[in-house]
Design an enzyme around this catalytic site. Structure first.
Site, PDB file in Angstrom:
ATOM      1  N   HIS A   1      42.701  42.072  40.800  1.00  9.40           N
ATOM      2  CA  HIS A   1      42.851  41.000  41.790  1.00  9.40           C
ATOM      3  C   HIS A   1      41.624  40.095  41.840  1.00  9.40           C
ATOM      4  O   HIS A   1      41.703  38.961  42.304  1.00  9.40           O
ATOM      5  CB  HIS A   1      43.214  41.563  43.178  1.00  9.40           C
ATOM      6  CG  HIS A   1      42.101  42.199  43.940  1.00  9.40           C
ATOM      7  ND1 HIS A   1      41.884  43.563  43.968  1.00  9.40           N
ATOM      8  CD2 HIS A   1      41.160  41.669  44.754  1.00  9.40           C
ATOM      9  CE1 HIS A   1      40.860  43.840  44.756  1.00  9.40           C
ATOM     10  NE2 HIS A   1      40.400  42.698  45.244  1.00  9.40           N
TER      11      HIS A   1
ATOM     12  N   ASP B   1      44.081  48.709  39.380  1.00 14.24           N
ATOM     13  CA  ASP B   1      43.442  47.440  39.736  1.00 14.24           C
ATOM     14  C   ASP B   1      42.187  47.205  38.899  1.00 14.24           C
ATOM     15  O   ASP B   1      41.060  47.347  39.371  1.00 14.24           O
ATOM     16  CB  ASP B   1      43.113  47.440  41.228  1.00 14.24           C
ATOM     17  CG  ASP B   1      42.944  46.044  41.790  1.00 14.24           C
ATOM     18  OD1 ASP B   1      42.848  45.096  40.989  1.00 14.24           O
ATOM     19  OD2 ASP B   1      42.918  45.890  43.024  1.00 14.24           O
TER      20      ASP B   1
ATOM     21  N   SER C   1      35.322  44.784  46.456  1.00 13.93           N
ATOM     22  CA  SER C   1      36.343  44.884  45.415  1.00 13.93           C
ATOM     23  C   SER C   1      35.684  44.778  44.044  1.00 13.93           C
ATOM     24  O   SER C   1      34.908  43.861  43.792  1.00 13.93           O
ATOM     25  CB  SER C   1      37.370  43.763  45.569  1.00 13.93           C
ATOM     26  OG  SER C   1      38.166  43.966  46.708  1.00 13.93           O
TER      27      SER C   1
END
Length: 718
Positions: free
Chosen positions: A82, A219, A645
């Site tokens: 992402h 991810d 992240s």
């Protein structure tokens, strides 16, 4: 003012009684956590972790919004899927859809540009510049004067630091303005997409599973940093070469188990652990509900406007994904505040602090005066933020925001560079150009029009409006005409306005430029009021924070600054948690869970070759000896937030074992209050990434490039 209770130098000391797992620590603080790190089993010397020039910290980088790390000496970087989504989306079209199909460059020549505004930042130097920023600022300054003097000093420190154009420097505040550090980062501006799995892996579960556990998301994505042949950052060019990263992380496929210690390093965005109870109630009862409703409505508008057009859906895929992520987090905060009365907890802490402060002060009346001024300016801050939000809703248009930025740039360019507003100096021009160019891949006129018209309708119903704005806004019907009378939809013409002066704007008949001129004074009024409030906060809050820190240390509580997008380290252990009575959630998920969730309907569509590998149990060296299969994601007690992240999750030796990508839904309120019982971060197990690369996507060239530590003595060279 009351007598200073703590000298800034005393902030370097941390109480010996630190609460395990809580804290987003500045690297220089880690030697003082030596006992805690040793206690949980971290074998890397704390002094080494504090040294930005040494492994592993020298391998940790920022993408400007996410965290990442080098995994080869050829500039290869791993981060979240992402986090690379913009790069994936900008290279995609309905016919060549890398979002759906994934992307793998088998050679360097096949790597794709990640985007004109994509950057890699490598932090190499951090200096305490508190004295240079705050010394000599008189108590009689107005808020705006104080704010502008602080900003002027920051700009000078940045300019001095950026004499070498290879570096980008910043001077963020810590402890809400009590301390300032100048941070120097090498800024690499040629970044290319190397490998991204399909959305069916990288975003498996989509927004339904976002912030949820159990999770089965792969991810991860790979990008590469390129520089000129002299080894220095350069503009994107076919002649550039991979950056020779000084250090990189060894990737460990040896695995982890429940109870194992981990280190996590990255660039967490924002936390609010030191906010007042009144600020929590404002967020809970007023600000967050309005923002959540706004995001929900904006997403619905975009989806309706793009429905049935594959190209439009691809263009807005990254926009919608970003809004959805913020919406889920905001809603999680609202739900978390409802589940646990954090404001009430803070009430008790705040009352105890105020009693301590007044009782400890030699001049109780001055202490009471400080607290009264603090409460008053916090109230002003919250009221102003409502007007700022309303202005943002009323002008929810990419074209308007482009016109506004261009006009402001023309005005700022009339000043000497050092006197320009931050964001409009020479150092910022490439970023402005990047934002304006980015619309080429993420803008459709009819969608932008729909967003603006819908936003104007919502704005009309909002409680607080900036004074004078209503009379200048177009009606919902008139907003449609703006798009018929503008040339800003053309990228070349849009960029050409960067070179024009104020007079050219004033003479233009472009509808959006005219609107930007009409609303300029309202925007400047809000900006100047913000400077006044922030300047008053710059005076009051540091005094408050100094006292809070002294109080916390007296009680043996951790003292670390709120996250502010700077390099931080946190630590914890792999572990389960109980979100509610009678429910315990284990720390690992496995590939079998992917097959169980697979429905064949979005977002639970797993690739057929992945399902086949699971069915045939082609697990190889990635099979966990305890789980008996390949792990996908895992939980730890690490203290994380947005911006973390892509953060490297490392084992006790500093080897890469996972990538942070989320938190459990119950943990979202940790931005305001850290509850060790339920706070869990979600990480992708690196063994799942390696398994997908080998068994599903056959990314053999990348596997060969990395240094991988396999179990049972298997070498990545074989």
């Amino acid at each position: 003012m009351f007598k200073r209770l703590v000298l800034p130098a005393a902030l370097l000391a941390i109480s010996a009684q630190v609460q395990a797992d809580e804290g987003q620590w500045q690297p220089y603080q880690l030697p003082q956590l030596k006992a805690e790190l040793k206690k949980i089993g971290i074998s890397i010397p704390a002094e080494k972790l504090a040294d930005l020039s040494k492994h592993p910290m020298s391998a940790i980088v920022s993408t400007g919004g996410c965290s990442a790390s080098f995994v080869s000496n050829e500039g290869l970087i791993v981060t979240n899927h992402h986090c690379a989504y913009d790069a994936i989306q900008r290279n995609s079209s309905a016919k060549k859809n890398y979002i759906n199909d994934g992307f793998l460059a088998k050679t360097r020549a096949e790597e794709l540009p990640a985007g004109e505004s994509t950057r890699i930042y490598i932090t190499d130097k951090v200096d305490n510049v508190t004295k240079e920023i705050t010394q000599g600022l008189g108590a009689n300054l107005s808020g705006r004067e104080r704010r502008e003097q602080i900003q002027s000093r920051i700009k000078k420190l940045i300019a001095d630091c950026e004499q070498d154009k290879a570096y980008r420097c910043s001077v963020p505040s810590f402890h809400r303005g009590l301390e300032y550090y100048r941070i120097r980062q090498m800024m690499i501006r040629d970044v290319r997409l190397v490998y991204a799995p399909p959305d069916m892996i990288g975003n498996y579960g989509g927004d339904i599973d976002n912030f949820e556990w159990p999770r089965h998301t792969g991810d991860f994505s790979f990008i590469r940093a390129y520089v000129g042949k002299d080894g220095r950052p350069a503009d994107p060019s076919p002649d550039n070469v991979p950056y020779k990263s000084k250090d990189f992380l060894v990737v460990s496929a040896e695995g982890i188990k429940n109870g194992d210690p981990i280190l996590l390093a990255g660039y967490p965005g924002r936390t609010s652990r030191y906010k007042l109870p009144s600020e929590i109630r404002f967020a809970r009862d007023t600000d967050y509900p309005v923002r959540a409703a706004e995001m929900l409505a904006d997403i619905a508008t975009i989806e309706a406007a793009t429905k049935g057009n594959a190209d439009d859906e691809v263009r807005y895929a990254s926009v919608v994904k970003g809004i959805n992520n913020r919406l889920k987090k905001t809603q999680g905060l609202i739900d978390g505040f409802a589940r646990k009365d954090i404001a009430a907890i803070k009430d008790g802490q705040d009352a105890a602090f105020r009693n301590w402060l007044i009782g400890s002060s030699k001049t109780p009346a001055e202490a009471k005066g400080l607290l009264a001024k603090l409460d008053a300016i916090i109230a002003e801050d919250m009221a102003l933020s409502q007007e700022e939000l309303a202005y943002g809703v009323a002008t929810n248009s990419d074209l308007f925001n482009s016109a506004r930025a261009l006009y402001r740039l023309a005005i700022e360019k009339e000043k000497p560079n050092a006197q320009r507003e931050s964001g409009y100096q020479e150092r910022d021009l490439a970023f402005i150009k990047g934002r304006l160019s980015r619309l080429e891949q993420s803008f459709v006129s009819k969608v932008d029009q729909a967003r603006l018209q819908a936003a104007l309708q919502r704005y009309a119903k909002m409680a607080k409006h900036p004074q004078g704005l209503d009379a200048l806004l177009p009606s919902v019907e008139a907003a449609a005409d703006l798009y018929q009378k503008t040339q800003l939809t053309d990228t070349a013409k849009r960029l050409a306005w960067m070179e024009k002066d104020r007079a050219a704007f004033q003479q233009s008949d472009d509808a959006f430029i005219q609107l930007a001129l009409k609303l300029h004074d309202i925007g400047m009024s809000l900006e100047n009021r913000r400077k006044e409030v922030d300047g008053q906060l710059d005076f009051i809050i540091p005094q408050y924070m100094e006292a809070v820190i002294a109080w916390k240390k007296s009680e043996g509580k951790p003292v670390y600054p709120d996250a502010n997008s700077t390099l931080r380290v946190t630590y914890g252990t792999v572990g389960s948690y109980s979100p509610r009575d009678g429910v315990t959630k284990g720390p690992f998920t496995t590939v079998e869970g992917i097959a169980e969730k697979h429905t064949g309907k979005d977002p639970f569509i797993a690739p057929s070759n992945l399902l086949a590998a699971i069915r045939e149990q082609r697990y190889g060296v990635f099979k966990d000896p305890i789980l008996g299969t390949v792990p996908v994601d895992f939980l730890t007690s690490a203290d994380t937030t947005g911006g973390n992240s892509g953060s490297a999750v490392m084992n006790k030796r500093g080897e890469l074992i996972g990538l942070n990508f989320d938190s459990t839904y119950e943990s979202i309120t940790k931005d305001w209050y850290f509850d060790p019982k339920i706070t869990r971060a979600i990480h992708m197990d690196i063994r799942y990434m390696l398994w997908v690369m080998k068994e599903v996507d056959h990314a053999d060239n990348i596997l060969k490039e990395m240094t991988i530590k396999y179990p049972r003595g298997v070498s990545n060279k074989k």
